[in-house]
Write a protein that holds these residues in place. Structure first.
Motif, PDB file in Angstrom:
ATOM      1  N   PHE A  59       0.900  -1.266  -0.091  1.00 23.02           N
ATOM      2  CA  PHE A  59       0.036   0.039  -0.217  1.00 23.02           C
ATOM      3  C   PHE A  59       0.995   1.354   0.005  1.00 23.02           C
ATOM      4  O   PHE A  59       0.459   2.293  -0.571  1.00 23.02           O
ATOM      5  N   LEU A  62       2.166   1.711  -3.532  1.00 24.69           N
ATOM      6  CA  LEU A  62       1.067   2.197  -4.461  1.00 24.69           C
ATOM      7  C   LEU A  62       0.727   3.731  -4.189  1.00 24.69           C
ATOM      8  O   LEU A  62       0.764   4.557  -5.173  1.00 24.69           O
ATOM      9  N   ALA A  66       2.044   6.714  -6.892  1.00 18.75           N
ATOM     10  CA  ALA A  66       0.767   7.722  -7.443  1.00 18.75           C
ATOM     11  C   ALA A  66       1.116   9.004  -7.004  1.00 18.75           C
ATOM     12  O   ALA A  66       0.753   9.856  -7.899  1.00 18.75           O
ATOM     13  N   PRO A 109      -4.276   3.599  -8.148  1.00 21.03           N
ATOM     14  CA  PRO A 109      -4.407   2.365  -7.045  1.00 21.03           C
ATOM     15  C   PRO A 109      -5.781   1.524  -7.304  1.00 21.03           C
ATOM     16  O   PRO A 109      -5.608   0.425  -7.499  1.00 21.03           O
ATOM     17  N   ASP A 110      -6.782   2.221  -7.183  1.00 22.25           N
ATOM     18  CA  ASP A 110      -7.972   1.551  -6.994  1.00 22.25           C
ATOM     19  C   ASP A 110      -8.312   0.895  -8.479  1.00 22.25           C
ATOM     20  O   ASP A 110      -8.601  -0.190  -8.839  1.00 22.25           O
ATOM     21  N   SER A 113      -5.973  -1.912  -9.181  1.00 21.66           N
ATOM     22  CA  SER A 113      -6.444  -2.802  -8.491  1.00 21.66           C
ATOM     23  C   SER A 113      -7.395  -3.577  -9.038  1.00 21.66           C
ATOM     24  O   SER A 113      -7.560  -4.771  -9.191  1.00 21.66           O
ATOM     25  N   ILE A 389       2.776   0.662 -10.514  1.00 25.07           N
ATOM     26  CA  ILE A 389       1.623   0.461  -9.928  1.00 25.07           C
ATOM     27  C   ILE A 389       0.984  -0.728 -10.353  1.00 25.07           C
ATOM     28  O   ILE A 389       0.422  -1.610  -9.354  1.00 25.07           O
ATOM     29  N   ALA A 393      -0.003  -3.672  -7.556  1.00 24.07           N
ATOM     30  CA  ALA A 393      -1.339  -3.957  -7.542  1.00 24.07           C
ATOM     31  C   ALA A 393      -1.495  -5.482  -7.853  1.00 24.07           C
ATOM     32  O   ALA A 393      -2.435  -6.041  -7.240  1.00 24.07           O
ATOM     33  N   ASN A 423      -6.768   1.351  -0.288  1.00 26.62           N
ATOM     34  CA  ASN A 423      -6.628   2.355  -1.557  1.00 26.62           C
ATOM     35  C   ASN A 423      -7.395   3.731  -1.139  1.00 26.62           C
ATOM     36  O   ASN A 423      -7.114   4.772  -1.818  1.00 26.62           O
TER      37      ASN A 423
END
Length: 535
Positions: A59, A62, A66, A109-110, A113, A389, A393, A423
């Motif tokens: 995390f 990420l 980002a 990230p969202d 993922s 990323i 992920a 996230n």
């Protein structure tokens, strides 16, 4: 694969290696083999602890990638593409926060993922859980926290627009889950709905600006607050080139190439280190290895600086490291390790070509002045940070699936808790900080604008990429009744806000914030009780 814990511990390793369902697609580490074959059964708690720590570090990777690399390069690309001033303004100072390049950066990230999770039907539940779970979390806990920190008058028209669009997106996802599959037209419908949302936002803002006569009149009660022009700008490194004060060169740019390289690669500012409290230093110590590797492999262009953050020795090194990173992380290194004619690896060819190009650029440029083609480094940095990323992920999804198998948890509950919380940490802190600094309307608008991007682009793009690589039909069969609880909870929270906010004349205070947070706690209890089949 969930049956592994029902067998005798001496059979775990054989079961994992012989069961095709236990194979993790993609990724660099085989977490299932590690926990059930490398670690003896008596050390299972140690393995789980190490996996949990690695999950937290993923995390961090990420978030750092980002925030410090992906977003700045997106900003530089938008500047180089000469996007209109209105579009740039939208993404920074209005409820269009979730609409343009900034939404892509914040939601990276969202979205990555979700794309990784949708690539495997066994982990699709993670994506659904994370997207819905983050939606519930942001629209209740974060929005409620903003109202508790700083009571304010919400921007009425943007709020109603965003909530209605988000409700349509949730309803569309509910229908897809009910049907149990998503076809090409439906995947394109997600992306089309987001394009329609963007056009609606742009049109509404343009109409409002025309009504105001393009003047600088103070915003009305339904408009977002805008940072005053006289405000001191943030250090340029926070959304651009050299990480701001942390990486600002201490010596003039006439210094030698070796000193420029070492200064540019330093992830610490010793003066700032001495001023900060111990907990900041501890967290920074965890971030330093990640930042150092990212600085080595991802170039950053800063259009706000006179030299555009040009660091000749480091940028020439990026010519070599960034392409190598891309070929070695694409498909978990499958393409980079491919042997051309069974003799020469692809990574070797990339190394030769990139080294020659880096040498040419180093010879034909100077330390003081960036070349005319320096903007190309923004695209290279964007691609390299996107690959970082995506790689993080992929590992994140694989380790969550492993933890689900160990603890016999569904992918949905892991998505709505660990993945959604992880996230959402960055958005939570940024929105609450924005509210504390006196901009609660902007923070509240961001709560709804950003998650529209996540659900529409995350589901649409994730399913579209799976269709392109495998079959024209993506199965989205819920892996537990929790999916319906999650969808219903998100829809109910949106209906509550849609009714309660106008009923209060858009005056949001402590009562509204407490109701939202209490709602989330109740939802979480119901979700966990449903997962463990208590109700």
């Amino acid at each position: 694969c969930w049956e592994v814990r029902k067998h005798n511990s001496s059979e775990w390793c054989h079961f994992i290696r012989s069961n095709p369902d236990c194979r993790l697609d993609g990724g660099f580490l085989d977490y299932l083999n590690g926990v059930f074959c490398v670690f003896p059964p008596r050390l299972l708690p140690l393995a789980v602890t190490l996996y949990a720590l690695w999950l937290l570090y993923l995390f961090i990777i990420l978030g750092v990638t980002a925030e410090k690399f992906f977003c700045p390069n997106l900003s530089a690309i938008s500047t180089n593409l000469k996007l209109s001033h209105n579009v740039a303004l939208f993404s920074l100072t209005s409820p269009l926060h979730g609409v343009t390049f900034l939404a892509f950066g914040n939601g990276a990230p969202d979205v990555f993922s979700a794309v990784v999770a949708f690539s495997d039907p066994r982990t699709a539940g993670l994506a659904i859980g994370a997207i819905f779970g983050a939606g519930v979390f942001v629209t209740t806990v974060v929005a409620g926290g903003i109202a508790l920190l700083k009571p304010f008058t919400a921007a009425s028209r943007p709020f109603l627009r965003d909530v209605i669009f988000y409700m349509v997106a949730v309803f569309l996802t509910f229908v897809v889950l009910y049907l149990g599959r998503i076809r090409l037209g439906e995947a394109l419908g997600y992306l089309g709905l987001y394009v329609f949302y963007v056009l609606t936002v742009v049109l509404c803002t343009w109409i409002h600006r025309r009504q105001r006569g393009d003047g600088l009149a103070p915003p009305g009660p339904w408009e977002p607050e805008v940072l005053p022009d006289v405000e001191e700008p943030e250090p340029s490194g926070t959304n651009s080139g050299d990480y701001g004060d942390e990486y600002r060169p201490l010596l003039p740019s006439q210094e030698g190439s070796l000193r420029i390289l070492t200064t540019a690669l330093s992830p610490l500012d010793h003066r700032k280190w001495r001023r900060k409290p111990w907990y900041w230093r501890l967290f920074k110590a965890f971030r330093v290895p990640v930042e150092l590797v990212l600085l080595l492999t991802v170039p950053i262009v800063d259009p706000d600086k006179e030299d555009l953050n040009w660091r000749r020795p480091l940028n020439c090194l990026h010519i070599l490291t960034s392409p190598l990173l891309c070929v070695l992380t694409l498909k978990s290194g499958a393409y980079g390790l491919y042997q051309i004619q069974g003799i020469f690896p692809v990574w070797g060819l990339v190394t030769l070509v990139a080294s020659a190009l880096a040498l040419i650029i180093f010879i034909t440029t100077s330390n003081e002045e960036p070349p005319k083609y320096h903007c190309v480094f923004a695209f290279l940095g964007f691609l390299a940070s996107a690959m970082w990323i995506n790689a993080a992920a992929t590992e994140l999804v694989n380790i969550l699936r492993t933890l689900g198998i160990i603890f016999q948890l569904s992918n949905t509950v892991l998505g709505l808790t660990l993945l959604a919380w992880g996230n959402s940490i960055g958005d939570t802190f940024s929105d609450l900080t924005m509210a504390r600094q006196g901009y609660p309307r902007m923070a509240f608008s961001a709560c709804f604008g950003g998650i529209i991007f996540n659900i529409l682009v995350g589901v649409g793009l994730g399913c579209l990429l799976q269709m392109a690589s495998s079959q024209p039909l993506v199965k989205l069969e819920p892996d537990s009744p929790l999916v319906w609880v999650l969808a219903g909870a998100l829809g109910l929270s949106l209906v509550f806000s849609l009714v309660a906010v106008p009923a209060q004349c858009f005056q949001l205070g402590h009562a509204y914030g407490c109701c939202l947070i209490a709602y989330y706690l109740l939802f979480l209890c119901v979700a966990l009780l449903t997962e463990f089949r208590v109700i």
